[in-house]
Design an enzyme around this catalytic site. Structure first.
Site, PDB file in Angstrom:
ATOM      1  N   LYS A 129       0.792  -1.226   0.000  1.00 60.36           N
ATOM      2  CA  LYS A 129       0.000   0.000   0.000  1.00 60.36           C
ATOM      3  C   LYS A 129       0.825   1.278   0.000  1.00 60.36           C
ATOM      4  O   LYS A 129       0.348   2.330  -0.404  1.00 60.36           O
ATOM      5  CB  LYS A 129      -0.951   0.006   1.192  1.00 60.36           C
TER       6      LYS A 129
ATOM      7  N   SER B 173       1.484  -9.685  -0.199  1.00 60.38           N
ATOM      8  CA  SER B 173       1.144  -8.255  -0.221  1.00 60.38           C
ATOM      9  C   SER B 173       1.445  -7.535   1.078  1.00 60.38           C
ATOM     10  O   SER B 173       1.576  -6.320   1.095  1.00 60.38           O
ATOM     11  CB  SER B 173      -0.329  -8.094  -0.574  1.00 60.38           C
TER      12      SER B 173
ATOM     13  N   GLU C 223      -9.875   5.835   4.436  1.00 66.74           N
ATOM     14  CA  GLU C 223     -10.632   4.796   5.126  1.00 66.74           C
ATOM     15  C   GLU C 223      -9.699   3.613   5.294  1.00 66.74           C
ATOM     16  O   GLU C 223      -8.784   3.424   4.494  1.00 66.74           O
ATOM     17  CB  GLU C 223     -11.865   4.403   4.319  1.00 66.74           C
TER      18      GLU C 223
END
Lengths: 267, 411
Positions: B97, B390, B119
């Site tokens: 991310k 990830s 969020e």
């Protein structure tokens, strides 16, 4: 001409604005919402905006979301909302529905338009459907003779104001503030500017919503708009009441105050 | 090899953000001006060498990419496939991310805005956003479902240490979807000074495209690393899919490679035949949620159904619209992985490789284990599967500890 348009014309001839009162279908119950909307009409609300509850109402503030959650928890369905439209339309007041796009898409766009028209609804306000994505709705509303109200915002460019108004029928919904639904202590400074910008591009009546909660505020908005749209403040009458009868009493009183307000535009 | 290599011209979405029948903009008019502004700023930035150089330098010097490609020999031996792990868990903040937030934070600066909102479900995106906000001196507010603030308390603490305000959301199911609604409301009200830093390749146009492009470096890197280390492309690429940003990130560079199979593994929870899962493609239907048309978990009236996954990061009832398109076009395959299958793969990676994966990533590992026998039979040899690891599992230690009975709720 649309029945909403007739209501706006009549009010304009009387030198006043139309009062639009919003209530979620099925809040607090199906029968309770019918009683509430009838009480609003009898106390002077000109047009009922019936909101079909949706689980993820991004344009609504906490009051409407809470009422919608109560309605959904009670099991209200789109078909019930159409039944409520029919019951309230029988009073003679125009009933316009408002909802987010997904419930309409799942019901079937053309089927919804057909059934809304059959129930006596005048049209639909679409808070999250902009004309850019509305081909299917434009066709269905034409086919079934329904009004369509898209929203404009203080942030809309002139080109988008024109484009959006061109796709509206009945009236245009001007959101008075950048924000979500809910009564506020002061009326918007952006709203009169937005309405005058709209007047440059359309002859359609303009309703102003978001943030209006008192008769005085309604009078102020009536000074520059053709319609005053009130939701959260009316809904709060029922949410805050100790029992249903007290809720209806409060709802009638606020409806009457707002109706008085739109009859005394503050120009 | 540049992590910011632009997507090839002529690819979807179209100018209005449609991936076939999916995507688009289903938003209040109040947001259209901001989305247009973002779209223009993004296109200008991506065609600007100086922006891409700045983004590249940040990814290299701050985020620590290119991330490693690691051949997981002991894990491979257990599942009957040669597994290559794309180690996005080694990035700064512990997940893929960081790529997206650095790209969007740079854009925020370019647009002259001083505040970002986000969020978060598992908290990983919130931590990444708070990190970028600290680095770029931006005010940061993170919306998080109240349920998630409880199961991811450590990440809440991290965000606060980084200077972010964490707002627990108490509406609806009090999870990620409600945090997203609340962030949208904040954005409608404060759009002049605020950028909504969406954490996955979902939402209204241009977010799905923009987020994809900021994370597609994962696949660009992995593709080159595979060619370098094995001399060939992998037989399959596997990733977990919640909103779907890590999956799109690793898939995208491989989309034109028709021989490479793409597998997205959704959170099957307690099973897609129960009402306790978060598999939007496998178990959902086409609808509109959070600004785009995509696959959604919903009832017949179009009301969103609450999702469930043991992984807070996958617990979302929608999916990015490009995945909906990749599914419909048949280019990618989407399969559910249950909580139990994911946790078994989680444990296996811990014990064979000494790597504690995020529970999200464990879904991809379990998926690789699931498809390995079929691929081996079809190819007549041991298949090579590239798995996007990830994120790292630090944030999930408590959940996993409870699951395996190592910790009780009070510990």
């Amino acid at each position: 001409m649309s029945r909403i348009g007739v209501a706006f014309d009549k009010a304009r001839a009387d030198g006043r604005a139309v009062l639009v009162g919003c209530m979620p279908a099925g809040f607090p119950t199906v029968e309770g919402s019918i009683a509430a909307m009838k009480a609003m009409v009898s106390a002077g609300v000109d047009v009922i905006e019936l909101e079909i509850p949706y689980s993820d109402p991004v344009m609504d503030g906490p009051v409407i979301q809470k009422a919608s959650d109560i309605a959904l928890a009670g099991g209200v369905r789109t078909a019930d909302a159409l039944r409520i439209v029919e019951a309230v339309a029988a009073t003679g007041a125009p009933v316009v529905t408002m909802t987010y796009w997904n419930p309409i898409e799942q019901y079937g766009v053309d089927a919804f338009a057909r059934d809304l028209a059959a129930a006596g609804g005048t049209g639909l306000i679409t808070p999250d459907l902009i004309p850019d994505e509305a081909d299917e709705w434009l066709a269905a509303s034409d086919a079934h003779g329904l009004d369509r109200t898209f929203l404009v915002s203080p942030s809309s460019t002139d080109a988008r104001l024109r484009m959006t108004a061109e796709h509206c029928r009945g009236f245009v919904y001007a959101t008075a503030i950048m924000g979500v639904t809910g009564a506020r202590s002061q009326t918007s400074e952006a709203a009169p500017i937005l309405v005058s910008r709209l007047r440059e591009v359309t002859d359609l009546p303009v309703g102003v919503g978001l943030g209006v909660g008192t008769g005085a505020q309604a009078g102020t908005v009536a000074g520059y708009a053709d319609g005053v749209i009130v939701g959260s403040a009316l809904i709060r009458c029922l949410l805050d009441a100790p029992d249903p009868a007290a809720g209806l009493t409060a709802l009638r009183a606020l409806s009457a105050e707002l109706a008085e307000g739109v009859r005394h535009p503050q120009r | 090899m540049s992590a910011t290599e632009p997507a090839p011209a002529g690819q979807l979405p179209d100018a209005a953000g449609h991936f076939g029948r999916f995507g688009g903009r289903f938003v209040p008019e109040a947001l259209v001006a901001a989305l247009d502004e973002l779209d223009a700023a993004y296109r200008k930035a991506m065609s600007d060498e100086s922006f891409r150089a700045e983004f590249d330098a940040l990814l290299r010097d701050y985020a620590g990419t290119p991330s490693l490609l690691y051949p997981a020999h002991r894990f491979s031996a257990q599942i009957g496939a040669r597994v290559l792990l794309k180690r996005e868990d080694l990035n700064h903040t512990g997940a893929h991310k960081v790529r997206n937030v650095l790209g969007q934070a740079l854009l925020t600066k370019r647009m002259g805005k001083r505040r970002v909102i986000a969020e978060t479900g598992a908290g990983q995106h919130g931590v990444a956003t708070a990190t970028a906000a600290a680095l770029f001196d931006l005010e940061c507010v993170v919306y998080m479902g109240e349920v998630d603030t409880e199961r991811q308390a450590l990440n809440v603490a991290r965000m606060r240490m980084l200077g972010a305000t964490v707002v627990p959301v108490t509406t609806g199911s009090r999870t990620l979807k409600d945090a997203m609604n609340e962030a949208m409301r904040d954005w409608v009200a404060n759009v002049d000074e605020t950028h909504y830093l969406i954490g996955t390749a979902a939402g209204p146009h241009p977010f799905p495209e923009l987020v994809r492009d900021f994370v597609r470096g994962i696949g660009v890197e992995a593709r080159a690393q595979c060619l370098e280390s094995t001399g060939a492309l992998p037989d399959a690429v596997a990733a977990c899919v919640g909103g779907g940003s890590n999956a799109l990130g690793i898939f995208h560079a491989f989309v034109p490679d028709e021989g490479v199979r793409l597998y997205g593994f959704e959170a099957g929870g307690e099973g897609v035949d129960t009402d306790r899962h978060a598999a939007s493609i496998t178990g959902g239907t086409s609808g509109v949620l959070h600004g785009a048309r995509t696959y959604v978990l919903q009832n017949a009236d179009g009301q969103t159904i609450e999702s469930h996954s043991i992984s807070a990061g996958l617990d979302y009832p929608g999916v990015g619209p490009e995945h909906a398109w990749l599914h419909d076009s048949g280019r990618a395959n989407y399969l559910p992985v249950t909580d139990a299958e994911a946790m078994a793969a989680f444990e296996l990676l811990c014990r064979t490789e000494g790597i504690i994966p995020a529970i999200e990533s464990a879904h991809a590992l379990a998926g690789a284990r699931k498809i390995a026998p079929g691929l081996a039979a079809e190819l007549g040899r041991e298949p090579v599967i590239l798995v996007n690891l990830s994120g790292r599992g630090d944030k999930d230690v408590h959940t996993a500890g409870e699951y395996f009975g190592i910790l009780d709720k009070e510990q």
